[in-house]
Design a protein around this motif. Structure first.
Motif, mmCIF file in Angstrom:
data_model
loop_
_atom_site.group_PDB
_atom_site.id
_atom_site.type_symbol
_atom_site.label_atom_id
_atom_site.label_comp_id
_atom_site.label_asym_id
_atom_site.label_seq_id
_atom_site.Cartn_x
_atom_site.Cartn_y
_atom_site.Cartn_z
ATOM 1 N N LEU A 119 0.886 -1.171 0.000
ATOM 2 C CA LEU A 119 0.000 0.000 0.000
ATOM 3 C C LEU A 119 0.918 1.213 0.000
ATOM 4 O O LEU A 119 2.017 1.149 0.544
ATOM 5 N N PRO A 120 0.464 2.341 -0.570
ATOM 6 C CA PRO A 120 1.281 3.553 -0.478
ATOM 7 C C PRO A 120 1.468 3.973 0.984
ATOM 8 O O PRO A 120 0.613 3.687 1.824
ATOM 9 N N ASP A 121 2.580 4.644 1.253
ATOM 10 C CA ASP A 121 2.904 5.048 2.623
ATOM 11 C C ASP A 121 1.777 5.821 3.301
ATOM 12 O O ASP A 121 1.486 5.602 4.474
ATOM 13 N N ASP A 122 1.148 6.737 2.567
ATOM 14 C CA ASP A 122 0.100 7.542 3.215
ATOM 15 C C ASP A 122 -1.108 6.686 3.599
ATOM 16 O O ASP A 122 -1.763 6.942 4.605
ATOM 17 N N ARG A 123 -1.358 5.621 2.844
ATOM 18 C CA ARG A 123 -2.479 4.731 3.209
ATOM 19 C C ARG A 123 -2.105 3.845 4.397
ATOM 20 O O ARG A 123 -2.954 3.526 5.242
ATOM 21 N N LEU A 124 -0.842 3.440 4.431
ATOM 22 C CA LEU A 124 -0.389 2.663 5.596
ATOM 23 C C LEU A 124 -0.536 3.493 6.859
ATOM 24 O O LEU A 124 -1.004 3.032 7.892
ATOM 25 N N LYS A 125 -0.143 4.757 6.744
ATOM 26 C CA LYS A 125 -0.216 5.644 7.900
ATOM 27 C C LYS A 125 -1.661 5.834 8.362
ATOM 28 O O LYS A 125 -1.958 5.711 9.557
ATOM 29 N N GLU A 126 -2.532 6.075 7.412
ATOM 30 C CA GLU A 126 -3.958 6.245 7.734
ATOM 31 C C GLU A 126 -4.515 4.973 8.398
ATOM 32 O O GLU A 126 -5.214 5.027 9.408
ATOM 33 N N LEU A 127 -4.139 3.847 7.838
ATOM 34 C CA LEU A 127 -4.630 2.566 8.361
ATOM 35 C C LEU A 127 -4.162 2.346 9.803
ATOM 36 O O LEU A 127 -4.921 1.918 10.672
ATOM 37 N N ILE A 128 -2.905 2.663 10.059
ATOM 38 C CA ILE A 128 -2.365 2.464 11.412
ATOM 39 C C ILE A 128 -2.994 3.468 12.386
ATOM 40 O O ILE A 128 -3.433 3.106 13.478
ATOM 41 N N ASP A 129 -3.052 4.712 11.971
ATOM 42 C CA ASP A 129 -3.535 5.764 12.879
ATOM 43 C C ASP A 129 -5.015 5.635 13.202
ATOM 44 O O ASP A 129 -5.435 5.939 14.309
ATOM 45 N N ASN A 130 -5.795 5.221 12.210
ATOM 46 C CA ASN A 130 -7.249 5.206 12.419
ATOM 47 C C ASN A 130 -7.818 3.803 12.343
ATOM 48 O O ASN A 130 -8.957 3.598 11.912
ATOM 49 N N PHE B 14 -1.446 -5.707 15.223
ATOM 50 C CA PHE B 14 -1.825 -5.077 13.948
ATOM 51 C C PHE B 14 -0.621 -5.058 12.997
ATOM 52 O O PHE B 14 -0.731 -5.390 11.820
ATOM 53 N N LEU B 15 0.545 -4.709 13.546
ATOM 54 C CA LEU B 15 1.753 -4.634 12.715
ATOM 55 C C LEU B 15 2.229 -6.018 12.283
ATOM 56 O O LEU B 15 2.736 -6.190 11.168
ATOM 57 N N LEU B 16 2.062 -7.016 13.140
ATOM 58 C CA LEU B 16 2.400 -8.388 12.720
ATOM 59 C C LEU B 16 1.575 -8.762 11.486
ATOM 60 O O LEU B 16 2.106 -9.294 10.505
ATOM 61 N N SER B 17 0.289 -8.460 11.519
ATOM 62 C CA SER B 17 -0.576 -8.780 10.375
ATOM 63 C C SER B 17 -0.160 -7.993 9.129
ATOM 64 O O SER B 17 -0.120 -8.551 8.024
ATOM 65 N N LEU B 18 0.143 -6.706 9.319
ATOM 66 C CA LEU B 18 0.589 -5.898 8.173
ATOM 67 C C LEU B 18 1.847 -6.488 7.547
ATOM 68 O O LEU B 18 1.963 -6.607 6.324
ATOM 69 N N ILE C 245 7.078 4.182 12.088
ATOM 70 C CA ILE C 245 6.595 2.818 11.818
ATOM 71 C C ILE C 245 6.427 2.592 10.317
ATOM 72 O O ILE C 245 6.790 1.535 9.795
ATOM 73 N N VAL C 246 5.899 3.590 9.618
ATOM 74 C CA VAL C 246 5.740 3.451 8.167
ATOM 75 C C VAL C 246 7.120 3.283 7.521
ATOM 76 O O VAL C 246 7.301 2.441 6.625
ATOM 77 N N LYS C 247 8.112 4.028 8.017
ATOM 78 C CA LYS C 247 9.479 3.840 7.495
ATOM 79 C C LYS C 247 9.996 2.437 7.781
ATOM 80 O O LYS C 247 10.686 1.835 6.952
ATOM 81 N N TYR D 103 21.101 -15.096 10.410
ATOM 82 C CA TYR D 103 21.569 -14.035 11.313
ATOM 83 C C TYR D 103 20.422 -13.070 11.605
ATOM 84 O O TYR D 103 19.752 -12.603 10.679
ATOM 85 N N LEU D 104 20.215 -12.799 12.877
ATOM 86 C CA LEU D 104 19.190 -11.835 13.298
ATOM 87 C C LEU D 104 19.864 -10.552 13.763
ATOM 88 O O LEU D 104 20.712 -10.577 14.657
ATOM 89 N N LEU D 105 19.485 -9.449 13.146
ATOM 90 C CA LEU D 105 19.991 -8.142 13.576
ATOM 91 C C LEU D 105 18.855 -7.137 13.380
ATOM 92 O O LEU D 105 18.618 -6.662 12.271
ATOM 93 N N ARG D 106 18.146 -6.869 14.447
ATOM 94 C CA ARG D 106 17.048 -5.906 14.292
ATOM 95 C C ARG D 106 17.610 -4.543 13.913
ATOM 96 O O ARG D 106 18.637 -4.131 14.463
ATOM 97 N N HIS D 107 16.911 -3.867 13.003
ATOM 98 C CA HIS D 107 17.396 -2.528 12.652
ATOM 99 C C HIS D 107 16.978 -1.519 13.716
ATOM 100 O O HIS D 107 17.532 -0.448 13.800
ATOM 101 N N GLU D 108 16.016 -1.887 14.548
ATOM 102 C CA GLU D 108 15.500 -1.132 15.718
ATOM 103 C C GLU D 108 14.593 0.040 15.347
ATOM 104 O O GLU D 108 13.567 0.246 15.973
ATOM 105 N N THR D 109 14.958 0.838 14.362
ATOM 106 C CA THR D 109 14.083 1.856 13.791
ATOM 107 C C THR D 109 14.723 2.324 12.492
ATOM 108 O O THR D 109 15.945 2.438 12.417
ATOM 109 N N ALA D 110 13.899 2.570 11.488
ATOM 110 C CA ALA D 110 14.433 2.966 10.181
ATOM 111 C C ALA D 110 14.470 4.487 10.027
ATOM 112 O O ALA D 110 14.736 4.991 8.942
ATOM 113 N N ASP D 111 14.207 5.195 11.114
ATOM 114 C CA ASP D 111 14.232 6.662 11.066
ATOM 115 C C ASP D 111 15.499 7.154 11.781
ATOM 116 O O ASP D 111 15.710 6.848 12.964
ATOM 117 N N ASN D 112 16.316 7.917 11.052
ATOM 118 C CA ASN D 112 17.599 8.368 11.597
ATOM 119 C C ASN D 112 17.503 9.105 12.921
ATOM 120 O O ASN D 112 18.254 8.836 13.855
#
Ligand code: 5AD
Ligand code: FES
Length: 346
Positions: free
Chosen positions: A15-26, A254-258, A213-215, A158-167
């Motif tokens: 889904l486009p990022d803006d739709r993912l955001k809308e879906l998560i937020d609302n 919700f995020l697991l399902s996404l 989260i969208v990132k 190998y497992l290495l969580r990125h932890e967050t994709a936002d700098n």
């Protein structure tokens, strides 16, 4: 509700990022019902009702890093530190093999005590004794050369969580000597070398926004990892985030399902952290599209010392008890706990 978006996500795996955001937020509870139904359906296409188990061996609680969220951070003077010897690690595997484990995950803090040579020796011994088992490493950031040596010694994953994709978010969770850029380089090296690779992030970590989260979702979609580990942030009292709120159960599910719908074949654990914030968290994770559980094979005597966050479950139980307990829990979801290696579907 967001039926149209969810149908599109199911059909197109994106889904486009803006739709993912809308879906998560609302998001509504109806959204989650539909989303999780599709997520399970997708999972079933590739893995049936099978849930894979991985034996987690937490071999060292020493860490040279100082991540603000983690109870093993080097500034935590209250942390009890231990190291398992190669023989102790191997006896965890012996016990695990008898219990049906066919994947062993070696996880530890970033502890320079274990050189490449020591790790290669341990990996070689495990693969020699159990050629039918996969070895997964979770040792943090290392050089590409080191990753290569461990791979050549027989490590599979190998497992290495990125932890967050936002700098900016990354810099709020980590000390200045750590960077998202380096983390991402490590993940790319691992993939290049040929590891089945896992990234991931914490849900509800301090300062996380929906944009973060969208990132994260976009990052995971682009990296195309074989595994994705996500679980709620849980505060640890002896860290700077000791008084922050824990991540939410419902957002995590919700995020697991996404993620299941965006990466249909990904191996997705229902994590111990999820089981810690809710007594039925792991079952709910399976129902949301997860297909892996990672019970602890570490010796009971050290379990409480591997304290990433407070109130961690399964620190008093023997491995055999956890397997029995998990089997019942997975059964209750309609899933089947299996003892296969559980490689990523082709
Ligand atoms: N809460 C939840 N997860 C945590 N981790 C570390 N500290 C915490 C915490 N306080 C996770 C990190 C790390 C993994 C091994 O454990 O995402 O990558
Ligand atoms: Fe150890 Fe972060 S404090 S990896």
């Amino acid at each position: 509700m967001h039926r149209e978006d969810i149908e599109k996500l199911y059909a197109n795996t994106d889904l486009p990022d803006d739709r993912l955001k809308e879906l998560i937020d609302n998001r509504t509870s109806e959204d989650f019902s539909l989303l999780s139904r599709y997520a399970r359906e997708r999972c079933r296409e590739f893995y049936g009702d099978r849930v894979f188990m991985r034996g987690l061996i937490e071999f060292s609680s020493y860490c040279k890093n100082d991540c603000l969220y983690c109870g093993l951070r080097r500034s935590n003077k209250n942390a009890e530190r231990y190291r398992l010897t190669p023989d102790e690690i191997l006896s965890c595997c012996d016990q695990g093999y008898k219990l049906g484990f066919r994947t062993f995950v070696l996880q530890g803090g970033e502890d320079n005590f274990y050189s490449d040579e020591i790790f290669c020796g341990i990996i070689g011994s495990i693969k020699e004794k159990y050629p039918d088992c996969a070895v997964t490493l979770s040792l943090g950031e290392r050089s590409e050369e080191s990753y290569k040596r461990l791979f050549d010694a027989g490590a599979d994953r190998y497992l290495l969580r990125h932890e967050t994709a936002d700098n900016e978010h990354y810099s709020k969770l980590h000390p200045r000597n750590m960077s998202l850029e380096n983390r991402v380089e490590c993940l790319k090296s691992l993939k290049r070398i040929g590891y089945q690779t896992g990234c991931g992030f914490m849900v509800g970590s301090p300062y996380q926004t929906t944009d973060c989260i969208v990132k994260d979702l976009r990052f995971i979609k682009e990296l195309q990892p074989h595994m994705a580990g996500i679980g709620p942030f849980i505060p640890h009292k002896d860290t700077p985030f000791g008084d922050k709120a824990a991540g939410g159960l419902e957002l995590t599910l919700f995020l697991l399902s996404l993620i299941r719908l965006m990466l249909p074949k990904v191996l997705l654990p229902a994590t111990t952290a999820l089981g810690t914030i809710d007594p039925m968290g792991r079952e709910k994770g399976i129902l949301a599209g997860a297909n892996v559980v990672m019970p602890n094979l570490s010796p009971v005597g050290v379990r409480k010392k591997y304290s990433l966050y407070d109130n961690k479950i399964c620190t008093g139980e023997e491995a055999a008890e956890c397997v029995q307990c998990l089997k019942k829990r997975i059964d209750s979801t309609g899933g089947e706990l299996v003892s296969a290696r559980g490689d990523c579907a082709e």
